[in-house]
Design a protein around this motif. Structure first.
Motif, PDB file in Angstrom:
ATOM      1  N   LYS A  29      37.536  50.052  46.634  1.00  0.00           N
ATOM      2  CA  LYS A  29      38.032  50.419  45.309  1.00  0.00           C
ATOM      3  C   LYS A  29      36.830  50.476  44.381  1.00  0.00           C
ATOM      4  O   LYS A  29      36.201  49.460  44.110  1.00  0.00           O
ATOM      5  N   LEU A  30      36.509  51.668  43.884  1.00  0.00           N
ATOM      6  CA  LEU A  30      35.315  51.845  43.076  1.00  0.00           C
ATOM      7  C   LEU A  30      35.624  51.703  41.590  1.00  0.00           C
ATOM      8  O   LEU A  30      36.458  52.432  41.054  1.00  0.00           O
ATOM      9  N   LEU A  31      34.946  50.761  40.929  1.00  0.00           N
ATOM     10  CA  LEU A  31      35.012  50.643  39.473  1.00  0.00           C
ATOM     11  C   LEU A  31      33.764  51.341  38.941  1.00  0.00           C
ATOM     12  O   LEU A  31      32.690  50.748  38.862  1.00  0.00           O
TER      13      LEU A  31
ATOM     14  N   VAL B 128      38.547  39.018  28.059  1.00  0.00           N
ATOM     15  CA  VAL B 128      39.762  39.788  28.371  1.00  0.00           C
ATOM     16  C   VAL B 128      40.999  38.954  28.063  1.00  0.00           C
ATOM     17  O   VAL B 128      41.974  39.438  27.470  1.00  0.00           O
ATOM     18  N   ALA B 129      40.974  37.691  28.448  1.00  0.00           N
ATOM     19  CA  ALA B 129      42.118  36.809  28.198  1.00  0.00           C
ATOM     20  C   ALA B 129      42.410  36.678  26.712  1.00  0.00           C
ATOM     21  O   ALA B 129      43.556  36.441  26.314  1.00  0.00           O
ATOM     22  N   TYR B 130      41.378  36.872  25.881  1.00  0.00           N
ATOM     23  CA  TYR B 130      41.550  36.749  24.432  1.00  0.00           C
ATOM     24  C   TYR B 130      41.465  38.090  23.717  1.00  0.00           C
ATOM     25  O   TYR B 130      41.034  38.160  22.577  1.00  0.00           O
ATOM     26  N   GLY B 131      41.902  39.151  24.407  1.00  0.00           N
ATOM     27  CA  GLY B 131      42.155  40.404  23.713  1.00  0.00           C
ATOM     28  C   GLY B 131      41.243  41.576  23.978  1.00  0.00           C
ATOM     29  O   GLY B 131      41.543  42.696  23.560  1.00  0.00           O
ATOM     30  N   LEU B 132      40.113  41.385  24.642  1.00  0.00           N
ATOM     31  CA  LEU B 132      39.219  42.514  24.907  1.00  0.00           C
ATOM     32  C   LEU B 132      39.775  43.339  26.067  1.00  0.00           C
ATOM     33  O   LEU B 132      40.069  42.786  27.132  1.00  0.00           O
ATOM     34  N   PRO B 133      39.939  44.651  25.903  1.00  0.00           N
ATOM     35  CA  PRO B 133      40.426  45.475  27.014  1.00  0.00           C
ATOM     36  C   PRO B 133      39.537  45.334  28.245  1.00  0.00           C
ATOM     37  O   PRO B 133      38.311  45.233  28.131  1.00  0.00           O
ATOM     38  N   TYR B 134      40.166  45.339  29.412  1.00  0.00           N
ATOM     39  CA  TYR B 134      39.435  45.087  30.653  1.00  0.00           C
ATOM     40  C   TYR B 134      38.256  46.048  30.829  1.00  0.00           C
ATOM     41  O   TYR B 134      37.141  45.626  31.159  1.00  0.00           O
TER      42      TYR B 134
ATOM     43  N   LYS C 284      32.304  47.136  30.739  1.00  0.00           N
ATOM     44  CA  LYS C 284      31.183  47.833  30.106  1.00  0.00           C
ATOM     45  C   LYS C 284      30.222  46.848  29.435  1.00  0.00           C
ATOM     46  O   LYS C 284      29.005  47.068  29.411  1.00  0.00           O
ATOM     47  N   ALA C 285      30.771  45.767  28.895  1.00  0.00           N
ATOM     48  CA  ALA C 285      29.954  44.801  28.150  1.00  0.00           C
ATOM     49  C   ALA C 285      28.964  44.056  29.038  1.00  0.00           C
ATOM     50  O   ALA C 285      28.023  43.435  28.529  1.00  0.00           O
ATOM     51  N   ILE C 286      29.159  44.123  30.355  1.00  0.00           N
ATOM     52  CA  ILE C 286      28.218  43.453  31.268  1.00  0.00           C
ATOM     53  C   ILE C 286      27.586  44.453  32.241  1.00  0.00           C
ATOM     54  O   ILE C 286      26.970  44.043  33.228  1.00  0.00           O
ATOM     55  N   THR C 287      27.728  45.745  31.939  1.00  0.00           N
ATOM     56  CA  THR C 287      27.113  46.776  32.787  1.00  0.00           C
ATOM     57  C   THR C 287      26.439  47.853  31.927  1.00  0.00           C
ATOM     58  O   THR C 287      25.268  47.767  31.601  1.00  0.00           O
ATOM     59  N   LEU C 288      27.224  48.841  31.524  1.00  0.00           N
ATOM     60  CA  LEU C 288      26.666  50.015  30.845  1.00  0.00           C
ATOM     61  C   LEU C 288      26.188  49.725  29.425  1.00  0.00           C
ATOM     62  O   LEU C 288      25.140  50.221  28.999  1.00  0.00           O
TER      63      LEU C 288
ATOM     64  N   ASP D  44      38.778  41.157  42.148  1.00  0.00           N
ATOM     65  CA  ASP D  44      38.436  41.476  40.768  1.00  0.00           C
ATOM     66  C   ASP D  44      37.124  40.791  40.389  1.00  0.00           C
ATOM     67  O   ASP D  44      37.005  39.567  40.494  1.00  0.00           O
ATOM     68  N   PRO D  45      36.125  41.538  39.930  1.00  0.00           N
ATOM     69  CA  PRO D  45      34.824  40.920  39.630  1.00  0.00           C
ATOM     70  C   PRO D  45      34.854  39.900  38.497  1.00  0.00           C
ATOM     71  O   PRO D  45      33.948  39.063  38.393  1.00  0.00           O
TER      72      PRO D  45
END
Length: 448
Positions: free
Chosen positions: A46-48, A365-371, A376-380, A409-410
């Motif tokens: 499964k490619l993310l 994510v648990a506190y509202g940031l879209p998955y 993106k916040a830890i990659t691109l 799930d990473p």
């Protein structure tokens, strides 16, 4: 034996053990020259991709250290000579990018002899370069990359208002030079309460002890750099009379940042610190990446109005007495709602290190940031903030072959990373921790 001697002896033993392990690592992940990158096809996972959605049954082909093909398994051609990595039932994603670390600057935190975190001889030291202290053989790097961290920004500790210049690193390579992806990539600048030096008992400190002093000192050094540049330019003219100004490494180091050629990573925690620091940045037309803003919830709209990216982290911080319990956890989501590009960072604190970066994203994510935004916040996003977006941060053709294969799930702590590829090489999945596990686990599980 005196307690001080005992402690010093233990520190030396600990350092010696780690140095021994570091020497062992030279025969493995960090010290040996990677073999020429083969053609590797990671199939069935499964490619993310980060940039073009999720491909449920996909293939990523790596060749020559680059990603050369990405797509559905049925339609993505794999050359006959390629090594095939079966990723069926697994998740495949780009290597993670930690936007602020101390990797390679510290080994044993309690032993000052092997800490090169910050030079405290002065408050303003832009000429200091972490590349000159970066220790590529640190045993910490294999620990981090085994959880999918392939890239990081190494920054000096925030003991000074301008402690030096950051470097971007790749967490695998032949040596120091190969792992330094981009030296002098950004200037660290801190406008925080803990930067102030307190007056000592023998008299006043020579360093600023107030935020007023910090602000004045930072303004002055930028003005001095502008004057220095003008004087050097005048001295270079054919009709110049008089001596040429002596080279000043401190002022020279600031010039690319005054010209907006490189970003200044401007760290502030409180709302009023952010406002004052950004006022200085605007005054000198600096290209800014805001950092931390951990307790700046009262000025989030103002931060959005600056139209600058923001690094948030570490996310594991206590709220102030006048803040909600979830103030820090929800900060990434609140910034993203306002259109701010965010990156997450572990912040260089010794709290599990960069290996906890994906779990910080999971908290967000648990506190509202879209998955998708958390990924993106830890990659691109960090790659783009530091001008590396064309090389890192997503599964796209032409980018560096930094790819991770995991069994779930990473962002989930229950997920295990099965293989990491950096520069198209399958790296050895070995670290100091795995060696200790393999050595002692049989003793723990052995039945009496």
């Amino acid at each position: 034996m005196k307690p001080g001697i005992l402690i010093a002896g233990l520190a030396c033993v600990a350092f010696g053990q780690i140095q021994g392990l570091a020497q062992t690592e030279k025969a493995g992940p960090n010290g040996t020259a990677p073999a020429p990158a083969k053609t590797i096809a990671i199939v069935g996972g499964k490619l993310l991709t980060v940039t073009h959605g999720t491909i449920e049954d996909g293939t990523v082909v790596l060749s020559g250290g680059k990603i050369v093909a990405v797509g559905p398994a049925k339609s993505t051609k794999v050359s006959a000579g390629a090594e095939v990595f079966d990723a069926k039932g697994m998740t495949v994603y780009p290597g993670f990018f930690d936007a602020e670390t101390r990797l390679g600057l510290t080994e044993v935190a309690a032993d000052q002899n092997n800490n090169d975190l910050a030079e405290t001889a002065d408050e303003i030291e832009p000429q200091m370069r972490v590349e000159d202290a970066f220790h590529a053989e640190t045993v910490r790097i294999p620990v981090e990359r085994l959880n999918g961290i392939s890239n990081a920004i190494v920054a000096p500790a925030s003991a000074d208002s301008i402690p030096g210049q950051d470097a971007a690193i790749q967490l695998y390579g032949r040596d120091h030079d190969q792992m330094l992806l981009k030296p002098e990539i950004a200037l660290a600048m801190n406008f925080e309460g803990n930067v102030r030096r307190r007056a000592n008992f023998n008299g006043p400190s020579k360093f600023p002890t107030t935020r007023m002093g910090l602000a004045a000192q930072i303004r002055q050094v930028f003005l001095d750099a502008q004057t220095y540049e003008a004087e050097r330019a005048a001295a270079a003219k054919p009709d110049h009379k008089g001596p040429t100004p002596k080279r000043d490494l401190k002022l020279e180091a600031l010039l690319p940042y005054l010209h907006g050629e490189k970003p200044v990573v401007l760290a502030a925690y409180e709302g009023y610190e952010v406002e004052v620091a950004m006022g200085i940045a605007k005054e000198f037309h600096l290209k800014v990446i805001l950092n931390h803003v951990t307790h700046a919830q009262d000025v989030l709209d103002e931060i959005a109005s600056y139209h600058v990216p923001v690094i948030v982290g570490p996310i594991y911080d206590f709220p102030h007495p006048d803040e909600r319990y979830d103030a820090v956890y929800s900060l990434p989501a609140e910034l993203q709602k306002r259109g701010v590009k965010i990156a997450l960072a572990t912040g260089g604190r010794d709290m599990g290190g960069s290996r906890n970066l994906p779990y910080a994203a999971g908290y967000a994510v648990a506190y509202g940031l879209p998955y998708d935004e958390a990924l993106k916040a830890i990659t691109l996003n960090p790659a783009e903030m530091f001008g590396l977006g064309d090389k890192l941060g997503s599964l796209d053709v032409g980018k560096v072959g930094n790819v991770v294969v995991a069994n779930g799930d990473p962002l989930d702590v229950r997920t295990s990373v099965k293989q990491v590829f950096i520069d198209g090489n399958a790296i050895p999945m070995v670290s100091r921790q795995t060696k200790l596990r393999d050595e002692y686990m049989p003793l723990v599980t052995k039945k009496p």
